[in-house]
Design a protein around this motif. Structure first.
Motif, PDB file in Angstrom:
ATOM      1  N   GLU A  40      -9.746 -37.462 -19.943  1.00 30.02           N
ATOM      2  CA  GLU A  40      -8.370 -37.224 -20.370  1.00 30.02           C
ATOM      3  C   GLU A  40      -7.685 -36.293 -19.381  1.00 30.02           C
ATOM      4  N   LYS A  41      -6.474 -36.680 -19.019  1.00 27.04           N
ATOM      5  CA  LYS A  41      -5.626 -35.832 -18.182  1.00 27.04           C
ATOM      6  C   LYS A  41      -4.194 -36.309 -18.351  1.00 27.04           C
ATOM      7  N   GLY A  42      -3.362 -35.498 -18.962  1.00 28.12           N
ATOM      8  CA  GLY A  42      -1.987 -35.902 -19.189  1.00 28.12           C
ATOM      9  C   GLY A  42      -1.933 -37.192 -19.985  1.00 28.12           C
ATOM     10  N   ALA A  43      -1.267 -38.198 -19.407  1.00 27.36           N
ATOM     11  CA  ALA A  43      -1.143 -39.487 -20.084  1.00 27.36           C
ATOM     12  C   ALA A  43      -2.403 -40.336 -19.951  1.00 27.36           C
ATOM     13  N   VAL A  44      -3.342 -39.907 -19.114  1.00 33.15           N
ATOM     14  CA  VAL A  44      -4.577 -40.670 -18.914  1.00 33.15           C
ATOM     15  C   VAL A  44      -5.543 -40.404 -20.062  1.00 33.15           C
ATOM     16  N   HIS A  45      -5.962 -41.461 -20.735  1.00 31.54           N
ATOM     17  CA  HIS A  45      -6.999 -41.389 -21.777  1.00 31.54           C
ATOM     18  C   HIS A  45      -7.828 -42.652 -21.612  1.00 31.54           C
ATOM     19  N   GLN A  46      -8.991 -42.524 -20.994  1.00 30.32           N
ATOM     20  CA  GLN A  46      -9.753 -43.694 -20.588  1.00 30.32           C
ATOM     21  C   GLN A  46     -11.212 -43.561 -20.999  1.00 30.32           C
ATOM     22  N   THR A  47     -11.717 -44.601 -21.660  1.00 26.65           N
ATOM     23  CA  THR A  47     -13.148 -44.664 -21.946  1.00 26.65           C
ATOM     24  C   THR A  47     -13.844 -45.306 -20.755  1.00 26.65           C
ATOM     25  N   VAL A  48     -14.919 -44.673 -20.305  1.00 27.52           N
ATOM     26  CA  VAL A  48     -15.591 -45.105 -19.080  1.00 27.52           C
ATOM     27  C   VAL A  48     -17.067 -45.342 -19.362  1.00 27.52           C
ATOM     28  N   ARG A  49     -17.586 -46.433 -18.831  1.00 26.32           N
ATOM     29  CA  ARG A  49     -19.026 -46.725 -18.873  1.00 26.32           C
ATOM     30  C   ARG A  49     -19.518 -46.712 -17.427  1.00 26.32           C
ATOM     31  N   VAL A  50     -20.524 -45.899 -17.134  1.00 27.60           N
ATOM     32  CA  VAL A  50     -20.993 -45.739 -15.759  1.00 27.60           C
ATOM     33  C   VAL A  50     -22.454 -46.150 -15.624  1.00 27.60           C
ATOM     34  N   TYR A  51     -22.675 -47.069 -14.691  1.00 29.61           N
ATOM     35  CA  TYR A  51     -24.015 -47.373 -14.196  1.00 29.61           C
ATOM     36  C   TYR A  51     -24.120 -46.691 -12.835  1.00 29.61           C
ATOM     37  N   ILE A  52     -25.184 -45.939 -12.609  1.00 27.50           N
ATOM     38  CA  ILE A  52     -25.276 -45.215 -11.345  1.00 27.50           C
ATOM     39  C   ILE A  52     -26.719 -45.112 -10.868  1.00 27.50           C
ATOM     40  N   TRP A  53     -26.870 -45.243  -9.543  1.00 32.45           N
ATOM     41  CA  TRP A  53     -28.161 -45.093  -8.887  1.00 32.45           C
ATOM     42  C   TRP A  53     -27.967 -44.318  -7.587  1.00 32.45           C
ATOM     43  N   ASN A  54     -29.061 -43.874  -7.012  1.00 33.24           N
ATOM     44  CA  ASN A  54     -29.004 -43.288  -5.678  1.00 33.24           C
ATOM     45  C   ASN A  54     -28.682 -44.374  -4.660  1.00 33.24           C
ATOM     46  N   LEU A  55     -27.881 -44.011  -3.699  1.00 38.06           N
ATOM     47  CA  LEU A  55     -27.567 -44.913  -2.594  1.00 38.06           C
ATOM     48  C   LEU A  55     -28.574 -44.624  -1.490  1.00 38.06           C
ATOM     49  N   THR A  56     -29.338 -45.621  -1.100  1.00 42.29           N
ATOM     50  CA  THR A  56     -30.422 -45.397  -0.145  1.00 42.29           C
ATOM     51  C   THR A  56     -30.319 -46.348   1.030  1.00 42.29           C
ATOM     52  N   HIS A  57     -30.915 -45.934   2.125  1.00 43.03           N
ATOM     53  CA  HIS A  57     -30.992 -46.774   3.309  1.00 43.03           C
ATOM     54  C   HIS A  57     -32.230 -47.648   3.195  1.00 43.03           C
ATOM     55  N   GLY A  58     -32.138 -48.859   3.688  1.00 42.10           N
ATOM     56  CA  GLY A  58     -33.358 -49.660   3.719  1.00 42.10           C
ATOM     57  C   GLY A  58     -33.215 -51.005   3.074  1.00 42.10           C
ATOM     58  N   GLY A  59     -34.359 -51.578   2.763  1.00 39.01           N
ATOM     59  CA  GLY A  59     -34.400 -52.925   2.246  1.00 39.01           C
ATOM     60  C   GLY A  59     -35.278 -53.812   3.098  1.00 39.01           C
ATOM     61  N   GLY A  60     -35.993 -53.183   4.061  1.00 38.74           N
ATOM     62  CA  GLY A  60     -36.898 -53.967   4.880  1.00 38.74           C
ATOM     63  C   GLY A  60     -36.319 -54.292   6.242  1.00 38.74           C
ATOM     64  N   ALA A  61     -37.179 -54.798   7.113  1.00 44.68           N
ATOM     65  CA  ALA A  61     -36.778 -55.087   8.493  1.00 44.68           C
ATOM     66  C   ALA A  61     -35.722 -56.171   8.580  1.00 44.68           C
ATOM     67  N   ALA A  62     -35.625 -56.996   7.550  1.00 49.50           N
ATOM     68  CA  ALA A  62     -34.657 -58.093   7.581  1.00 49.50           C
ATOM     69  C   ALA A  62     -33.231 -57.615   7.341  1.00 49.50           C
ATOM     70  N   ARG A  63     -33.067 -56.390   6.840  1.00 48.02           N
ATOM     71  CA  ARG A  63     -31.734 -55.882   6.532  1.00 48.02           C
ATOM     72  C   ARG A  63     -31.158 -55.130   7.727  1.00 48.02           C
ATOM     73  N   PRO A  64     -29.831 -55.115   7.891  1.00 46.36           N
ATOM     74  CA  PRO A  64     -29.203 -54.375   8.996  1.00 46.36           C
ATOM     75  C   PRO A  64     -29.531 -52.887   8.944  1.00 46.36           C
ATOM     76  N   LYS A  65     -29.613 -52.251  10.134  1.00 48.13           N
ATOM     77  CA  LYS A  65     -29.990 -50.839  10.210  1.00 48.13           C
ATOM     78  C   LYS A  65     -28.943 -49.925   9.586  1.00 48.13           C
TER      79      LYS A  65
END
Length: 346
Positions: A40-65
């Motif tokens: 909530e902020k002023g006229a803003v009143h918003q219900t939020v659903r958040v999915y969150i994970w760590n952002l990591t480098h990688g995925g194997g040699a097949a993925r871009p560096k």
């Protein structure tokens, strides 16, 4: 860099909203993922659903560096939309200090086995510098990277951002009374789609090159700041070269690029062009107000300037001299005038 647990990841989200002046009220129980809360902020009143994970480098040699990703774990089989609210799919990077945000509207079906969603290092770096950035992933999908201080702007402009336009996120919200300037009304009508626009008239097509010429000149002038940025820490003391100048230069480039790309289309998004122009007008007004304040103080900035952007516009000599910033501001005004002429011809 060590991964953060869900509690610390959500704390990063809450800090972003609270820094923007929001009140955050959790709905779901502690330890729940996804987590649901109300901002909530002023006229803003918003219900939020958040999915969150760590952002990591990688995925194997097949993925871009230079690729980073979130790996969908925690037993998530699908992203459930928030009824009468908004759903965020986020990755947090301690390394870059930004969130990656992915389009929930494109991910409504069941997920496969151990899926991941990617974003480029360049996009994360650009968001770290200017506040928000987009990556075109093809097929009409755009990934977004956003600093915590711009997270509320992302929530308010999520659809635009995932359509490739983060200009509204970069433009600070106005705390002033509604403007009675007719040019502001023209821009706001265009942004909100309050009237129909017709393309292709002789006059309209003749005006587009004028706008594009001014935009190209603006981009060339901003590019002249790059040598000074590259020399930071070599020829000049780092404390005299505020990172905010790099931020502003990047924001101007982002807005100019967005407008230019649209105007090269047969039927451009008028709203995108108008949002870029609204950002330019904010820059121009901020600079004018700051210079007026500096003049009252014998060309010295107030100890607590009302806007950090104003600080380094006035102190423009830090990067290539005040004359360069004056030319950039002059071109911003010329771009604005040409866009307003174009809008009147639609």
């Amino acid at each position: 860099m060590a991964k953060l647990g869900k509690a610390k990841l959500m704390a990063a989200v809450f800090r972003g909203f609270e820094a923007a002046g929001c009140t955050v009220t959790p709905i779901s129980a502690p330890g729940t993922h996804p987590i649901r809360f109300v901002i909530e902020k002023g006229a803003v009143h918003q219900t939020v659903r958040v999915y969150i994970w760590n952002l990591t480098h990688g995925g194997g040699a097949a993925r871009p560096k230079h690729e980073y990703r979130i790996q969908i774990t925690s037993g998530i089989r699908a992203f459930d939309p928030e009824p009468d609210g908004i759903t965020l799919i986020l990755g947090w990077s301690e390394q870059f200090g930004v969130f990656a945000a992915f389009d929930a509207s494109r991910r409504k079906s069941a997920l496969g086995a151990s899926p991941s969603i990617q974003i480029s290092e360049a996009t994360l770096n650009r968001a770290r510098v200017i506040g928000a950035a987009v990556q075109d992933k093809g097929n009409g999908e755009f990934a977004v990277a956003v600093r915590p201080d711009r997270l509320l702007g992302y929530v308010e402009n999520q659809s635009q951002a995932h359509a490739g336009d983060v200009t509204a996120i970069l433009t600070p919200p106005s705390e002033d009374e509604p403007s009675d300037d007719p040019d502001d009304t023209v821009l706001e009508d265009a942004i909100q789609g309050r009237r129909e626009f017709r393309f292709g008239s002789t006059e309209e097509l003749a005006q587009r090159p004028n706008v594009l010429e001014r935009l190209a000149a603006l981009e060339r002038e901003v590019a002249k700041l790059r040598p000074a940025l590259a020399s930071r820490g070599h020829n000049r003391p780092p404390e005299l070269l505020p990172t905010e100048t790099e931020t502003l230069a990047g924001q101007i480039e982002e807005a100019a690029s967005s407008a230019r790309t649209e105007l090269q289309n047969p039927e451009p998004s008028v709203a995108k062009v108008a949002r870029s122009t609204k950002f330019f007008r904010w820059i121009s007004r901020t600079a004018a107000a700051a210079k007026a304040e500096a003049g009252k103080l014998g060309q010295k900035l107030k100890e607590k300037a009302r806007d950090r952007t104003a600080d380094f516009i006035v102190a423009g000599g830090l990067f290539g001299g005040a004359a360069l910033w004056e030319e950039i501001l002059n071109l911003i005004n010329l771009v604005t005038n040409e866009v307003l002429k174009w809008l009147q011809l639609l």
